[in-house]
Design a protein around this motif. Structure first.
Motif, PDB file in Angstrom:
ATOM      1  N   PRO A  13      13.235  -0.044  10.023  1.00 28.37           N
ATOM      2  CA  PRO A  13      13.073  -0.894  11.201  1.00 28.37           C
ATOM      3  C   PRO A  13      11.678  -1.519  11.258  1.00 28.37           C
ATOM      4  O   PRO A  13      11.398  -2.333  12.115  1.00 28.37           O
ATOM      5  CB  PRO A  13      13.286   0.071  12.361  1.00 28.37           C
ATOM      6  CG  PRO A  13      12.851   1.390  11.821  1.00 28.37           C
ATOM      7  CD  PRO A  13      13.225   1.364  10.363  1.00 28.37           C
ATOM      8  N   LEU A  14      10.824  -1.109  10.316  1.00 36.59           N
ATOM      9  CA  LEU A  14       9.453  -1.618  10.285  1.00 36.59           C
ATOM     10  C   LEU A  14       9.341  -2.727   9.253  1.00 36.59           C
ATOM     11  O   LEU A  14       9.649  -2.533   8.084  1.00 36.59           O
ATOM     12  CB  LEU A  14       8.477  -0.487   9.945  1.00 36.59           C
ATOM     13  CG  LEU A  14       8.478   0.679  10.921  1.00 36.59           C
ATOM     14  CD1 LEU A  14       7.711   1.860  10.358  1.00 36.59           C
ATOM     15  CD2 LEU A  14       7.907   0.248  12.258  1.00 36.59           C
ATOM     16  N   SER A  15       8.896  -3.875   9.692  1.00 34.99           N
ATOM     17  CA  SER A  15       8.718  -4.983   8.763  1.00 34.99           C
ATOM     18  C   SER A  15       7.353  -4.913   8.095  1.00 34.99           C
ATOM     19  O   SER A  15       7.101  -5.611   7.125  1.00 34.99           O
ATOM     20  CB  SER A  15       8.880  -6.318   9.494  1.00 34.99           C
ATOM     21  OG  SER A  15       7.949  -6.406  10.561  1.00 34.99           O
ATOM     22  N   ALA A  16       6.504  -4.059   8.610  1.00 36.04           N
ATOM     23  CA  ALA A  16       5.149  -3.937   8.082  1.00 36.04           C
ATOM     24  C   ALA A  16       5.120  -3.150   6.778  1.00 36.04           C
ATOM     25  O   ALA A  16       6.029  -2.388   6.476  1.00 36.04           O
ATOM     26  CB  ALA A  16       4.263  -3.244   9.111  1.00 36.04           C
ATOM     27  N   GLU A  17       4.077  -3.365   6.023  1.00 33.47           N
ATOM     28  CA  GLU A  17       3.837  -2.604   4.800  1.00 33.47           C
ATOM     29  C   GLU A  17       2.623  -1.719   5.039  1.00 33.47           C
ATOM     30  O   GLU A  17       1.904  -1.877   6.019  1.00 33.47           O
ATOM     31  CB  GLU A  17       3.591  -3.551   3.634  1.00 33.47           C
ATOM     32  CG  GLU A  17       4.805  -4.377   3.272  1.00 33.47           C
ATOM     33  CD  GLU A  17       4.569  -5.266   2.066  1.00 33.47           C
ATOM     34  OE1 GLU A  17       3.547  -5.079   1.377  1.00 33.47           O
ATOM     35  OE2 GLU A  17       5.408  -6.132   1.824  1.00 33.47           O
ATOM     36  N   ALA A  18       2.390  -0.782   4.145  1.00 36.97           N
ATOM     37  CA  ALA A  18       1.238   0.110   4.256  1.00 36.97           C
ATOM     38  C   ALA A  18      -0.034  -0.720   4.354  1.00 36.97           C
ATOM     39  O   ALA A  18      -0.189  -1.734   3.679  1.00 36.97           O
ATOM     40  CB  ALA A  18       1.168   1.038   3.058  1.00 36.97           C
ATOM     41  N   SER A  19      -0.933  -0.268   5.233  1.00 33.09           N
ATOM     42  CA  SER A  19      -2.203  -0.970   5.363  1.00 33.09           C
ATOM     43  C   SER A  19      -3.279   0.001   5.817  1.00 33.09           C
ATOM     44  O   SER A  19      -2.994   0.998   6.476  1.00 33.09           O
ATOM     45  CB  SER A  19      -2.079  -2.123   6.368  1.00 33.09           C
ATOM     46  OG  SER A  19      -1.869  -1.614   7.669  1.00 33.09           O
ATOM     47  N   SER A  20      -4.514  -0.310   5.421  1.00 33.90           N
ATOM     48  CA  SER A  20      -5.664   0.496   5.821  1.00 33.90           C
ATOM     49  C   SER A  20      -6.593  -0.364   6.649  1.00 33.90           C
ATOM     50  O   SER A  20      -6.811  -1.534   6.346  1.00 33.90           O
ATOM     51  CB  SER A  20      -6.419   1.018   4.593  1.00 33.90           C
ATOM     52  OG  SER A  20      -5.627   1.945   3.908  1.00 33.90           O
ATOM     53  N   LEU A  21      -7.117   0.243   7.702  1.00 35.37           N
ATOM     54  CA  LEU A  21      -8.051  -0.448   8.579  1.00 35.37           C
ATOM     55  C   LEU A  21      -8.839   0.605   9.334  1.00 35.37           C
ATOM     56  O   LEU A  21      -8.252   1.559   9.861  1.00 35.37           O
ATOM     57  CB  LEU A  21      -7.291  -1.348   9.565  1.00 35.37           C
ATOM     58  CG  LEU A  21      -8.120  -2.173  10.548  1.00 35.37           C
ATOM     59  CD1 LEU A  21      -8.942  -3.230   9.805  1.00 35.37           C
ATOM     60  CD2 LEU A  21      -7.206  -2.853  11.556  1.00 35.37           C
ATOM     61  N   GLY A  22     -10.129   0.463   9.357  1.00 38.42           N
ATOM     62  CA  GLY A  22     -10.967   1.396  10.108  1.00 38.42           C
ATOM     63  C   GLY A  22     -10.862   2.827   9.630  1.00 38.42           C
ATOM     64  O   GLY A  22     -10.985   3.757  10.422  1.00 38.42           O
ATOM     65  N   GLY A  23     -10.598   3.026   8.346  1.00 33.57           N
ATOM     66  CA  GLY A  23     -10.519   4.368   7.800  1.00 33.57           C
ATOM     67  C   GLY A  23      -9.182   5.051   7.987  1.00 33.57           C
ATOM     68  O   GLY A  23      -9.006   6.207   7.606  1.00 33.57           O
TER      69      GLY A  23
END
Length: 189
Positions: A13-23
């Motif tokens: 259900p998540l269209s997002a992919e793995a991502s890193s931000l702010g550690g």
């Protein structure tokens, strides 16, 4: 009359992919076989069939290879296994549990996972989870059913700076977006 079997393909259900931000890294979890087992008398019979001893202590987990059992209540466990086990594991468990009062329900299509890790994971989660999440209070291997803002989740600490969130599919985008909003805010400061 045809004996055709219809199998629904499960998509995230998540269209997002793995991502890193702010550690902190957010990753949609891989599809898993998810079973809810109810029945205190069934736990011992399930241990061998599942391949891991189901935890008998509150809020604990047990893992064996790619399988995990999370204690959710005095007579309730969430069993996680690779999706490839879907063809054999439920039948093996049902056979092992045949003589014990129990309920075994496949909830694979109901839930999904969000994996959260990194140096700022505890404060990020504490923006929405009303539990003490320091490693001393919530050690590796601890798992509990709790709330995340308005969504019910199962929160499992898988590493010193890593958590596995089980959430109903319909709430997954909501949980993801709240995590993203706090990550963006923390990265901007």
């Amino acid at each position: 009359m045809s004996d055709a079997t219809i199998t629904a393909a499960r998509r995230s259900p998540l269209s997002a992919e793995a991502s890193s931000l702010g550690g902190v890294t957010l990753t949609p979890g891989a599809p898993l076989l998810r079973l809810i087992l109810r029945g205190a008398e069934a736990a011992e019979a399930a241990d061998t069939a599942f391949g891991a001893d189901l935890p008998r202590r509150p809020n604990r987990s047990a893992t064996a290879g790619e399988r995990a059992a999370l204690w959710l209540g005095p007579d309730e466990w969430l069993l996680l296994a690779p999706e490839s086990d879907a063809a054999s594991l439920p039948a093996s468990l049902a056979s092992a549990l045949a003589q014990a009062p129990h309920a075994l329900v496949n909830v694979s299509h109901r839930q999904t996972a969000i994996l959260v890790s990194g140096s700022g994971v505890e404060p990020l989660l504490n923006a929405f989870v009303p539990l003490e999440l320091t490693e001393a209070a919530f050690p590796v291997g601890m798992a509990t059913r709790t709330i995340f803002e308005k969504a019910e989740i199962v929160l499992w600490r898988t590493g010193s700076a890593a958590f596995h969130i089980e959430v109903w599919r319909s709430f997954a985008p909501y949980v993801w977006e709240l995590l993203e909003a706090v990550r963006r805010e923390n990265a901007a400061n």
